[in-house]
Design an enzyme around this catalytic site. Structure first.
Site, PDB file in Angstrom:
ATOM      1  N   ARG A 143      11.500  -1.995  11.513  1.00 31.84           N
ATOM      2  CA  ARG A 143      10.231  -1.593  12.146  1.00 31.84           C
ATOM      3  C   ARG A 143       9.911  -2.568  13.262  1.00 31.84           C
ATOM      4  O   ARG A 143       9.835  -3.763  13.045  1.00 31.84           O
ATOM      5  CB  ARG A 143       9.104  -1.589  11.104  1.00 31.84           C
ATOM      6  CG  ARG A 143       8.839  -0.221  10.541  1.00 31.84           C
ATOM      7  CD  ARG A 143       7.723  -0.256   9.548  1.00 31.84           C
ATOM      8  NE  ARG A 143       6.447  -0.672  10.104  1.00 31.84           N
ATOM      9  CZ  ARG A 143       5.290  -0.498   9.474  1.00 31.84           C
ATOM     10  NH1 ARG A 143       5.258   0.097   8.304  1.00 31.84           N
ATOM     11  NH2 ARG A 143       4.168  -0.919  10.023  1.00 31.84           N
TER      12      ARG A 143
ATOM     13  N   ARG B 277      -1.029  -8.723  13.304  1.00 34.43           N
ATOM     14  CA  ARG B 277      -1.540  -7.624  12.466  1.00 34.43           C
ATOM     15  C   ARG B 277      -2.418  -8.168  11.336  1.00 34.43           C
ATOM     16  O   ARG B 277      -3.412  -7.554  10.960  1.00 34.43           O
ATOM     17  CB  ARG B 277      -0.383  -6.789  11.912  1.00 34.43           C
ATOM     18  CG  ARG B 277       0.178  -5.846  12.976  1.00 34.43           C
ATOM     19  CD  ARG B 277       1.537  -5.298  12.621  1.00 34.43           C
ATOM     20  NE  ARG B 277       1.536  -4.516  11.419  1.00 34.43           N
ATOM     21  CZ  ARG B 277       2.582  -4.418  10.598  1.00 34.43           C
ATOM     22  NH1 ARG B 277       3.700  -5.087  10.854  1.00 34.43           N
ATOM     23  NH2 ARG B 277       2.497  -3.678   9.528  1.00 34.43           N
TER      24      ARG B 277
ATOM     25  N   ARG C   5      11.172  -6.602   5.221  1.00 29.95           N
ATOM     26  CA  ARG C   5      11.119  -5.201   5.638  1.00 29.95           C
ATOM     27  C   ARG C   5      11.642  -5.039   7.062  1.00 29.95           C
ATOM     28  O   ARG C   5      12.281  -4.041   7.384  1.00 29.95           O
ATOM     29  CB  ARG C   5       9.672  -4.687   5.538  1.00 29.95           C
ATOM     30  CG  ARG C   5       9.541  -3.204   5.808  1.00 29.95           C
ATOM     31  CD  ARG C   5       8.176  -2.693   5.427  1.00 29.95           C
ATOM     32  NE  ARG C   5       7.168  -3.009   6.434  1.00 29.95           N
ATOM     33  CZ  ARG C   5       5.875  -2.726   6.299  1.00 29.95           C
ATOM     34  NH1 ARG C   5       5.433  -2.130   5.213  1.00 29.95           N
ATOM     35  NH2 ARG C   5       5.016  -3.020   7.251  1.00 29.95           N
TER      36      ARG C   5
ATOM     37  N   ARG D  12      -9.758   1.771   8.956  1.00 26.81           N
ATOM     38  CA  ARG D  12      -9.422   0.383   9.268  1.00 26.81           C
ATOM     39  C   ARG D  12     -10.533  -0.306  10.046  1.00 26.81           C
ATOM     40  O   ARG D  12     -10.433  -1.503  10.280  1.00 26.81           O
ATOM     41  CB  ARG D  12      -8.178   0.379  10.165  1.00 26.81           C
ATOM     42  CG  ARG D  12      -6.875  -0.031   9.502  1.00 26.81           C
ATOM     43  CD  ARG D  12      -5.807   0.125  10.565  1.00 26.81           C
ATOM     44  NE  ARG D  12      -4.599  -0.590  10.336  1.00 26.81           N
ATOM     45  CZ  ARG D  12      -3.540  -0.144   9.667  1.00 26.81           C
ATOM     46  NH1 ARG D  12      -3.588   1.013   9.066  1.00 26.81           N
ATOM     47  NH2 ARG D  12      -2.446  -0.862   9.585  1.00 26.81           N
TER      48      ARG D  12
ATOM     49  N   LYS E  14       0.819  -1.216   0.000  1.00 23.42           N
ATOM     50  CA  LYS E  14       0.000   0.000   0.000  1.00 23.42           C
ATOM     51  C   LYS E  14       0.853   1.267   0.000  1.00 23.42           C
ATOM     52  O   LYS E  14       0.598   2.178  -0.762  1.00 23.42           O
ATOM     53  CB  LYS E  14      -0.930   0.045   1.223  1.00 23.42           C
ATOM     54  CG  LYS E  14      -2.002  -1.020   1.243  1.00 23.42           C
ATOM     55  CD  LYS E  14      -3.016  -0.773   2.364  1.00 23.42           C
ATOM     56  CE  LYS E  14      -2.420  -0.769   3.759  1.00 23.42           C
ATOM     57  NZ  LYS E  14      -1.836  -2.061   4.183  1.00 23.42           N
TER      58      LYS E  14
HETATM   59  P1  AMP Z   1       0.590   0.773   8.862  1.00 27.41           P
HETATM   60  O1  AMP Z   1       1.816   1.559   8.553  1.00 27.41           O
HETATM   61  O2  AMP Z   1      -0.620   1.239   8.090  1.00 27.41           O
HETATM   62  O3  AMP Z   1       0.800  -0.707   8.763  1.00 27.41           O
HETATM   63  O4  AMP Z   1       0.233   1.069  10.408  1.00 27.41           O
HETATM   64  C1  AMP Z   1       1.125   0.724  11.438  1.00 27.41           C
HETATM   65  C2  AMP Z   1       0.381   0.707  12.780  1.00 27.41           C
HETATM   66  O5  AMP Z   1      -0.143   2.010  13.048  1.00 27.41           O
HETATM   67  C3  AMP Z   1      -0.823  -0.221  12.819  1.00 27.41           C
HETATM   68  O6  AMP Z   1      -0.457  -1.565  13.129  1.00 27.41           O
HETATM   69  C4  AMP Z   1      -1.647   0.426  13.930  1.00 27.41           C
HETATM   70  O7  AMP Z   1      -1.106   0.140  15.209  1.00 27.41           O
HETATM   71  C5  AMP Z   1      -1.420   1.909  13.655  1.00 27.41           C
HETATM   72  N1  AMP Z   1      -2.430   2.432  12.704  1.00 27.41           N
HETATM   73  C6  AMP Z   1      -2.213   2.926  11.456  1.00 27.41           C
HETATM   74  N2  AMP Z   1      -3.359   3.326  10.884  1.00 27.41           N
HETATM   75  C7  AMP Z   1      -4.349   3.065  11.782  1.00 27.41           C
HETATM   76  C8  AMP Z   1      -5.759   3.238  11.770  1.00 27.41           C
HETATM   77  N3  AMP Z   1      -6.406   3.746  10.710  1.00 27.41           N
HETATM   78  N4  AMP Z   1      -6.439   2.857  12.884  1.00 27.41           N
HETATM   79  C9  AMP Z   1      -5.814   2.332  13.961  1.00 27.41           C
HETATM   80  N5  AMP Z   1      -4.487   2.143  14.021  1.00 27.41           N
HETATM   81  C10 AMP Z   1      -3.752   2.500  12.951  1.00 27.41           C
END
Ligand code: AMP
Length: 197
Positions: A138, A149, A132, A93, A18
């Site tokens: 990360r 996740r 990654r 989400r 993404k």
């Molecule tokens: P991502 O980079 O989109 O994989 O997001 C990394 C982490 O940030 C996720 O595992 C959540 O802990 C938090 N996060 C990101 N976007 C959201 C969202 N829309 N709602 C809740 N938590 C989020």
């Protein structure tokens, strides 16, 4: 036709690409790519009050609570660069976040143009995320956190695809392939529903 760019969102499991595609599409359409994950990571790095609240959820691979996330996205979407279109990556989400986004858009007399679903096999995303973890370090790319996740995605986020499908907004794209190849697939699918750069 209004000169505004499209309002798009990218949805798909962690590791589906993404973030990478968001960058490509942001350039192609001239709209900002807005990643709630990036905004949270930035806040964690800067140790802001929001970052301190979000960190434990992120490290565990859980969603940050909707109230925090919804406030954050309201602030971001009210910035001037998002007035003429945007591309959301990683938001909404949960169904609560969809409601929040619906209300925000209705309040601004606008709506989403399309939802791009990036489809990727769970085994492929786990191995991408493993890579990654080594490359970017990360903390939430640790294997057991990654599995969690993916579960959180299946439970809380995958149902949103049905919801947006009922609204006729979803284009589903095979996310496996070269970056530019996947971008081309997305651009053609969007063009076929009238969303052009
Ligand atoms: P991502 O980079 O989109 O994989 O997001 C990394 C982490 O940030 C996720 O595992 C959540 O802990 C938090 N996060 C990101 N976007 C959201 C969202 N829309 N709602 C809740 N938590 C989020």
């Amino acid at each position: 036709m209004s000169p505004a760019g499209p309002r798009l969102l990218l949805i798909g499991p962690p590791g589906a690409g993404k973030g990478t595609q968001a960058q490509q599409l942001s350039q192609a359409f001239g709209v900002p790519a807005i990643s709630t994950g990036d905004i949270f990571r930035h806040n964690v790095a800067e140790q802001t009050p929001l970052g301190l609240q979000a960190k434990a959820f992120m490290d565990a691979g859980d969603n940050v609570p909707d109230s925090l996330t919804n406030d954050l996205i309201t602030d971001r979407l009210e910035e001037s660069d998002a007035a003429n279109g945007f591309l959301l990556d990683g938001y909404p989400r949960t169904t609560d976040q969809v409601r929040h986004l619906d209300d925000f858009l209705a309040g601004h007399n606008t709506a989403m143009d399309a939802v791009v679903q990036l489809v990727a096999d769970p085994d492929v995303v786990v191995s991408r995320l493993r890579k990654r973890a080594t490359e970017q370090g990360r903390s939430d790319d640790d294997e057991s956190v990654v599995r969690h996740r993916l579960e959180v995605y299946q439970d809380q986020t995958a149902p949103l695809i049905d919801l947006y499908t009922q609204r006729g907004l979803v284009v589903a794209i095979d996310g496996i392939g070269d970056i530019s190849e996947v971008t081309q697939r997305i651009m053609s699918a969007l063009a076929s529903v009238g969303v052009t750069a």
